[in-house]
Design an enzyme around this catalytic site. Structure first.
Site, PDB file in Angstrom:
ATOM      1  N   GLU A   1       2.322  -8.993  -1.213  1.00 46.18           N
ATOM      2  CA  GLU A   1       1.043  -9.598  -1.572  1.00 46.18           C
ATOM      3  C   GLU A   1       1.019  -9.918  -3.070  1.00 46.18           C
ATOM      4  O   GLU A   1       1.587  -9.181  -3.888  1.00 46.18           O
ATOM      5  CB  GLU A   1      -0.105  -8.655  -1.196  1.00 46.18           C
ATOM      6  CG  GLU A   1      -0.177  -8.495   0.319  1.00 46.18           C
ATOM      7  CD  GLU A   1      -1.399  -7.746   0.813  1.00 46.18           C
ATOM      8  OE1 GLU A   1      -1.913  -8.114   1.867  1.00 46.18           O
ATOM      9  OE2 GLU A   1      -1.825  -6.780   0.157  1.00 46.18           O
TER      10      GLU A   1
ATOM     11  N   CYS B   1      -1.274 -11.528 -10.404  1.00 43.69           N
ATOM     12  CA  CYS B   1      -0.760 -10.163 -10.314  1.00 43.69           C
ATOM     13  C   CYS B   1       0.401 -10.176  -9.323  1.00 43.69           C
ATOM     14  O   CYS B   1       0.200 -10.467  -8.135  1.00 43.69           O
ATOM     15  CB  CYS B   1      -1.889  -9.249  -9.837  1.00 43.69           C
ATOM     16  SG  CYS B   1      -1.351  -7.562  -9.544  1.00 43.69           S
TER      17      CYS B   1
ATOM     18  N   CYS C   1       6.464   1.025  -2.174  1.00 41.84           N
ATOM     19  CA  CYS C   1       6.653   1.759  -3.433  1.00 41.84           C
ATOM     20  C   CYS C   1       6.931   3.228  -3.112  1.00 41.84           C
ATOM     21  O   CYS C   1       6.380   3.781  -2.158  1.00 41.84           O
ATOM     22  CB  CYS C   1       5.390   1.653  -4.291  1.00 41.84           C
ATOM     23  SG  CYS C   1       5.542   2.457  -5.899  1.00 41.84           S
TER      24      CYS C   1
ATOM     25  N   CYS D   1       1.441   7.357  -5.296  1.00 41.77           N
ATOM     26  CA  CYS D   1       0.113   7.589  -5.887  1.00 41.77           C
ATOM     27  C   CYS D   1      -0.909   7.750  -4.769  1.00 41.77           C
ATOM     28  O   CYS D   1      -1.009   6.906  -3.870  1.00 41.77           O
ATOM     29  CB  CYS D   1      -0.279   6.440  -6.805  1.00 41.77           C
ATOM     30  SG  CYS D   1       0.914   6.200  -8.129  1.00 41.77           S
TER      31      CYS D   1
ATOM     32  N   CYS E   1      -3.488   4.907  -3.731  1.00 42.93           N
ATOM     33  CA  CYS E   1      -2.967   3.543  -3.622  1.00 42.93           C
ATOM     34  C   CYS E   1      -2.397   3.306  -2.227  1.00 42.93           C
ATOM     35  O   CYS E   1      -1.510   4.037  -1.782  1.00 42.93           O
ATOM     36  CB  CYS E   1      -1.891   3.336  -4.690  1.00 42.93           C
ATOM     37  SG  CYS E   1      -0.964   1.814  -4.458  1.00 42.93           S
TER      38      CYS E   1
ATOM     39  N   CYS F   1      -6.849  -3.548  -7.190  1.00 40.34           N
ATOM     40  CA  CYS F   1      -5.807  -2.568  -7.501  1.00 40.34           C
ATOM     41  C   CYS F   1      -5.844  -1.437  -6.493  1.00 40.34           C
ATOM     42  O   CYS F   1      -6.915  -0.900  -6.180  1.00 40.34           O
ATOM     43  CB  CYS F   1      -6.052  -1.970  -8.886  1.00 40.34           C
ATOM     44  SG  CYS F   1      -5.581  -3.071 -10.179  1.00 40.34           S
TER      45      CYS F   1
HETATM   46  S1  SF4 Z   1      -0.189   2.641  -7.958  1.00 43.81           S
HETATM   47 FE1  SF4 Z   1       0.783   2.148  -5.970  1.00 43.81          FE
HETATM   48  S2  SF4 Z   1       2.202   0.495  -6.443  1.00 43.81           S
HETATM   49 FE2  SF4 Z   1       1.665   1.444  -8.412  1.00 43.81          FE
HETATM   50  S3  SF4 Z   1       3.251   3.006  -8.760  1.00 43.81           S
HETATM   51 FE3  SF4 Z   1       1.576   4.050  -7.678  1.00 43.81          FE
HETATM   52  S4  SF4 Z   1       2.127   3.890  -5.491  1.00 43.81           S
HETATM   53 FE4  SF4 Z   1       3.365   2.402  -6.596  1.00 43.81          FE
END
Ligand code: SF4
Length: 324
Positions: A73, A86, A93, A97, A100, A317
């Protein structure tokens, strides 16, 4: 082979990039022979914009299918006079986090330089057809941790900021990172553009809760940013905090952040973003963003509060994810 060599002149190569920058298909300006030659050797990857969704504030999310079927995306954020794009750097990933949605995918693969740049090409085309302001800023804040894909991101940055390439001014490019290790931060040496540190919490135990893969103390990471930026004319570090209710938005968190940067030679600019809600990850957006901002300002820091964009289309975000 350089594009100018391939097309037989620097002027033709410039004309091709001018078309790309304007959001048009460069093939339409080339004679049939050159078109064939370019198509044959071009490393431009196959892609298709599968879906475009626009939030009420104009933020537009592109779902892009890559040649191997992987999906990513990319988000266009229009302002009055410019559009910010962006871009993603990975499919998924690995940083985990907790707030996220991308982290729920795990890491599927890195994007190539070309796949990173095609997001800009696609965005410029969408900006042109949807009459959005010109694309001026590029932020590496989409899916993925840019420093986990260092070589491809480094190459993409060089082409992105090359006047003969995509021609985006280095001061309009920001790479956002959780800073996986001090070495990873130092390894960005020579990259054009600005660095933004996704700190999220200065207290190590809170940071570890939010970013379970964080293995280094905020202080050790700060030292690596100081070393990395030491030669800069005006060493500036942008520090991002996604504010989460009851986790990192208390007076003690503002004090810890202020303490962490006390005495640094860097110009520190905090950027607060109330966490984007509704992603089912068990965290809630903070109602105390303004208090945090005032606290950090009272400690003498520059601090801005980012207006959430694109929430209703899950383009904000922490909301980027490809469901299986
Ligand atoms: S915020 Fe999401 S995309 Fe960014 S480093 Fe953390 S897990 Fe990865």
């Amino acid at each position: 082979m350089e594009l100018s060599e391939l097309l037989g002149s620097a002027a033709r190569a410039k004309a091709v990039f001018a078309e790309v920058r304007a959001g048009r298909d460069p093939m339409r300006t080339l004679e049939p022979g050159l078109k064939q030659r370019l198509a044959k050797v071009s490393r431009a990857p196959d892609f298709a914009v599968e879906e475009t969704s626009t939030a009420t504030d104009g933020t537009t999310k592109l779902r892009i299918r890559l040649g191997d079927g992987a999906r990513i995306e990319t988000v266009l954020i229009p302002e009055r006079a410019r559009t910010t794009v962006c871009v993603s750097t990975q499919v998924g990933c690995i940083r985990g986090c907790g707030f996220c949605l991308t982290s729920t995918m795990g890491l599927l693969r890195n994007l190539s330089t070309e796949e990173i740049l095609l997001q800009l090409v696609a965005s410029r085309r969408v900006a042109r057809t949807c009459a959005l302001p010109n694309v001026r800023n590029v932020v590496f804040m989409g899916m993925g941790e840019p420093l986990d894909n260092r070589d491809e991101v480094g190459r993409a940055l060089a082409i992105l900021t090359d006047n003969e390439g995509h021609g985006v001014g280095a001061r309009h490019v920001t790479v956002s990172t959780v800073a996986p290790t001090p070495a990873a931060v130092l390894n960005t040496s020579g990259w054009p553009g600005q660095l933004a540190w996704s700190l999220h919490a200065a207290r190590p135990e809170v940071r570890k809760r939010l970013i379970p893969t964080a293995r280094h103390s905020p202080r050790a990471l700060l030292e690596s940013f100081e070393a990395r930026l030491s030669g800069a004319r005006r060493p500036t570090l942008f520090v991002e905090i996604a504010l989460i209710d009851g986790i990192n938005d208390q007076p003690i968190d503002a004090d810890a952040a202020a303490d962490l940067f006390r005495g640094t030679k860097l110009e520190v600019r905090f950027n607060l973003l109330p966490m984007n809600p509704g992603n089912g990850l068990g965290f809630q957006t903070s109602p105390r963003a303004s208090q945090m901002k005032r606290s950090l300002q009272a400690h003498g820091y520059f601090c801005s509060l980012r207006r959430p964009r694109g929430r209703d289309e899950h383009a904000a975000c922490g909301q980027l994810v490809i469901q299986p």
